[in-house]
Design a protein around this motif. Structure first.
Motif, PDB file in Angstrom:
ATOM      1  N   MET A  77     108.755 -11.550   0.787  1.00 28.63           N
ATOM      2  CA  MET A  77     108.838 -12.011   2.168  1.00 28.63           C
ATOM      3  C   MET A  77     107.502 -12.639   2.554  1.00 28.63           C
ATOM      4  O   MET A  77     106.450 -12.315   2.010  1.00 28.63           O
ATOM      5  CB  MET A  77     109.180 -10.872   3.124  1.00 28.63           C
ATOM      6  N   TYR A  78     107.602 -13.554   3.492  1.00 30.66           N
ATOM      7  CA  TYR A  78     106.424 -14.192   4.049  1.00 30.66           C
ATOM      8  C   TYR A  78     106.237 -13.743   5.496  1.00 30.66           C
ATOM      9  O   TYR A  78     107.198 -13.449   6.205  1.00 30.66           O
ATOM     10  CB  TYR A  78     106.554 -15.711   4.063  1.00 30.66           C
ATOM     11  N   LEU A  79     104.983 -13.761   5.923  1.00 28.40           N
ATOM     12  CA  LEU A  79     104.650 -13.655   7.338  1.00 28.40           C
ATOM     13  C   LEU A  79     103.959 -14.956   7.707  1.00 28.40           C
ATOM     14  O   LEU A  79     102.833 -15.214   7.287  1.00 28.40           O
ATOM     15  CB  LEU A  79     103.738 -12.458   7.614  1.00 28.40           C
ATOM     16  N   GLU A  80     104.668 -15.789   8.453  1.00 27.66           N
ATOM     17  CA  GLU A  80     104.128 -17.057   8.920  1.00 27.66           C
ATOM     18  C   GLU A  80     103.477 -16.817  10.276  1.00 27.66           C
ATOM     19  O   GLU A  80     104.144 -16.395  11.230  1.00 27.66           O
ATOM     20  CB  GLU A  80     105.245 -18.091   9.065  1.00 27.66           C
ATOM     21  N   MET A  81     102.183 -17.096  10.370  1.00 28.73           N
ATOM     22  CA  MET A  81     101.436 -16.814  11.590  1.00 28.73           C
ATOM     23  C   MET A  81     100.951 -18.123  12.199  1.00 28.73           C
ATOM     24  O   MET A  81     100.196 -18.873  11.561  1.00 28.73           O
ATOM     25  CB  MET A  81     100.247 -15.904  11.284  1.00 28.73           C
ATOM     26  N   ASN A  82     101.378 -18.393  13.414  1.00 26.56           N
ATOM     27  CA  ASN A  82     101.013 -19.618  14.117  1.00 26.56           C
ATOM     28  C   ASN A  82     100.293 -19.275  15.423  1.00 26.56           C
ATOM     29  O   ASN A  82     100.388 -18.152  15.927  1.00 26.56           O
ATOM     30  CB  ASN A  82     102.259 -20.442  14.414  1.00 26.56           C
ATOM     31  N   LYS A  83      99.598 -20.261  15.950  1.00 29.18           N
ATOM     32  CA  LYS A  83      98.871 -20.097  17.224  1.00 29.18           C
ATOM     33  C   LYS A  83      98.002 -18.846  17.180  1.00 29.18           C
ATOM     34  O   LYS A  83      97.990 -18.042  18.116  1.00 29.18           O
ATOM     35  CB  LYS A  83      99.842 -20.055  18.390  1.00 29.18           C
ATOM     36  N   LEU A  84      97.268 -18.700  16.104  1.00 29.37           N
ATOM     37  CA  LEU A  84      96.431 -17.514  15.937  1.00 29.37           C
ATOM     38  C   LEU A  84      95.305 -17.498  16.954  1.00 29.37           C
ATOM     39  O   LEU A  84      94.756 -18.544  17.331  1.00 29.37           O
ATOM     40  CB  LEU A  84      95.864 -17.474  14.521  1.00 29.37           C
ATOM     41  N   ASN A  85      94.971 -16.299  17.398  1.00 29.89           N
ATOM     42  CA  ASN A  85      93.825 -16.127  18.285  1.00 29.89           C
ATOM     43  C   ASN A  85      92.936 -15.018  17.750  1.00 29.89           C
ATOM     44  O   ASN A  85      93.303 -14.316  16.789  1.00 29.89           O
ATOM     45  CB  ASN A  85      94.293 -15.859  19.718  1.00 29.89           C
ATOM     46  N   THR A  86      91.799 -14.842  18.366  1.00 32.72           N
ATOM     47  CA  THR A  86      90.816 -13.895  17.827  1.00 32.72           C
ATOM     48  C   THR A  86      91.338 -12.465  17.817  1.00 32.72           C
ATOM     49  O   THR A  86      90.905 -11.651  17.003  1.00 32.72           O
ATOM     50  CB  THR A  86      89.509 -13.971  18.619  1.00 32.72           C
ATOM     51  N   GLU A  87      92.266 -12.165  18.690  1.00 35.18           N
ATOM     52  CA  GLU A  87      92.827 -10.815  18.730  1.00 35.18           C
ATOM     53  C   GLU A  87      93.751 -10.536  17.557  1.00 35.18           C
ATOM     54  O   GLU A  87      94.171  -9.392  17.353  1.00 35.18           O
ATOM     55  CB  GLU A  87      93.562 -10.588  20.052  1.00 35.18           C
ATOM     56  N   ASP A  88      94.077 -11.556  16.784  1.00 36.45           N
ATOM     57  CA  ASP A  88      94.895 -11.371  15.589  1.00 36.45           C
ATOM     58  C   ASP A  88      94.046 -10.980  14.376  1.00 36.45           C
ATOM     59  O   ASP A  88      94.600 -10.705  13.303  1.00 36.45           O
ATOM     60  CB  ASP A  88      95.674 -12.642  15.270  1.00 36.45           C
ATOM     61  N   GLY A 116      96.653  -4.620   1.361  1.00 35.87           N
ATOM     62  CA  GLY A 116      95.980  -5.112   2.562  1.00 35.87           C
ATOM     63  C   GLY A 116      95.274  -6.432   2.300  1.00 35.87           C
ATOM     64  O   GLY A 116      94.761  -6.674   1.205  1.00 35.87           O
ATOM     65  N   THR A 117      95.277  -7.277   3.319  1.00 42.64           N
ATOM     66  CA  THR A 117      94.583  -8.552   3.210  1.00 42.64           C
ATOM     67  C   THR A 117      93.940  -8.888   4.548  1.00 42.64           C
ATOM     68  O   THR A 117      94.543  -8.699   5.601  1.00 42.64           O
ATOM     69  CB  THR A 117      95.556  -9.665   2.763  1.00 42.64           C
ATOM     70  N   GLN A 118      92.724  -9.379   4.498  1.00 34.93           N
ATOM     71  CA  GLN A 118      91.975  -9.662   5.715  1.00 34.93           C
ATOM     72  C   GLN A 118      92.391 -11.005   6.302  1.00 34.93           C
ATOM     73  O   GLN A 118      92.467 -12.017   5.589  1.00 34.93           O
ATOM     74  CB  GLN A 118      90.476  -9.682   5.430  1.00 34.93           C
ATOM     75  N   VAL A 119      92.636 -10.999   7.602  1.00 31.73           N
ATOM     76  CA  VAL A 119      92.841 -12.223   8.367  1.00 31.73           C
ATOM     77  C   VAL A 119      91.777 -12.265   9.446  1.00 31.73           C
ATOM     78  O   VAL A 119      91.669 -11.328  10.253  1.00 31.73           O
ATOM     79  CB  VAL A 119      94.244 -12.272   8.997  1.00 31.73           C
ATOM     80  N   THR A 120      90.976 -13.316   9.442  1.00 26.17           N
ATOM     81  CA  THR A 120      89.918 -13.461  10.424  1.00 26.17           C
ATOM     82  C   THR A 120      90.114 -14.768  11.182  1.00 26.17           C
ATOM     83  O   THR A 120      90.212 -15.835  10.563  1.00 26.17           O
ATOM     84  CB  THR A 120      88.536 -13.465   9.760  1.00 26.17           C
ATOM     85  N   VAL A 121      90.189 -14.658  12.505  1.00 27.55           N
ATOM     86  CA  VAL A 121      90.374 -15.835  13.352  1.00 27.55           C
ATOM     87  C   VAL A 121      89.089 -16.049  14.138  1.00 27.55           C
ATOM     88  O   VAL A 121      88.651 -15.175  14.883  1.00 27.55           O
ATOM     89  CB  VAL A 121      91.565 -15.652  14.302  1.00 27.55           C
ATOM     90  N   SER A 122      88.494 -17.212  13.949  1.00 32.49           N
ATOM     91  CA  SER A 122      87.238 -17.526  14.634  1.00 32.49           C
ATOM     92  C   SER A 122      87.510 -18.334  15.902  1.00 32.49           C
ATOM     93  O   SER A 122      88.457 -19.109  15.973  1.00 32.49           O
ATOM     94  CB  SER A 122      86.316 -18.308  13.709  1.00 32.49           C
ATOM     95  N   SER A 123      86.635 -18.157  16.890  1.00 31.97           N
ATOM     96  CA  SER A 123      86.833 -18.850  18.170  1.00 31.97           C
ATOM     97  C   SER A 123      86.213 -20.230  18.153  1.00 31.97           C
ATOM     98  O   SER A 123      85.466 -20.581  17.259  1.00 31.97           O
ATOM     99  CB  SER A 123      86.229 -18.029  19.303  1.00 31.97           C
TER     100      SER A 123
END
Length: 123
Positions: A77-88, A116-123
């Motif tokens: 399965m995939y998790l498609e993540m759009n419109k990411l923000n820093t809180e993600d 586990g995999t790291q997702v980092t969203v920068s502002s």
């Protein structure tokens, strides 16, 4: 014993998109496969899940409308993540449960976990 292997993730700017993948060694006994995330100092949070054989989808309130779970084949399965923000920003985990009565949003109900995999969203 079911093994879950994750891939994807990384660093992205706010407003961007990422895709995570989770592949299970065997889904014959699996009723639910889901995604959770955990940010530093916070509890593990339900992102979304899939009643595996029926295809029924569930999403957490904080991601509904932005994230999409796609069942690619019988093991992935995939998790498609759009419109990411820093809180993600968080470590994302896929999880699987062999229990038919699983509470889909309860991490305690899942027996098998990805690395586990790291997702980092920068502002």
């Amino acid at each position: 014993q079911v093994q879950l292997v994750q891939s994807g993730g990384g660093l992205v700017q706010a407003g961007g998109s990422l895709r995570l993948s989770c592949t299970a060694s065997d889904t014959f006994s699996i009723y639910y496969m889901s995604w959770f995330r955990q940010a530093p100092g916070k509890e593990r949070e339900f992102v979304g899940g899939l009643r595996w054989s029926l295809g029924r989808l569930y999403y957490g309130d904080s991601v509904r409308g932005r994230f999409t779970i796609n069942k690619v084949d019988e093991n992935t399965m995939y998790l498609e993540m759009n419109k990411l923000n820093t809180e993600d920003t968080a470590v994302y985990y896929c999880a699987a449960s062999p229990i038919w009565s699983t509470e889909v949003s309860s991490a305690a109900d899942y027996r098998y976990w990805g690395q586990g995999t790291q997702v980092t969203v920068s502002s």
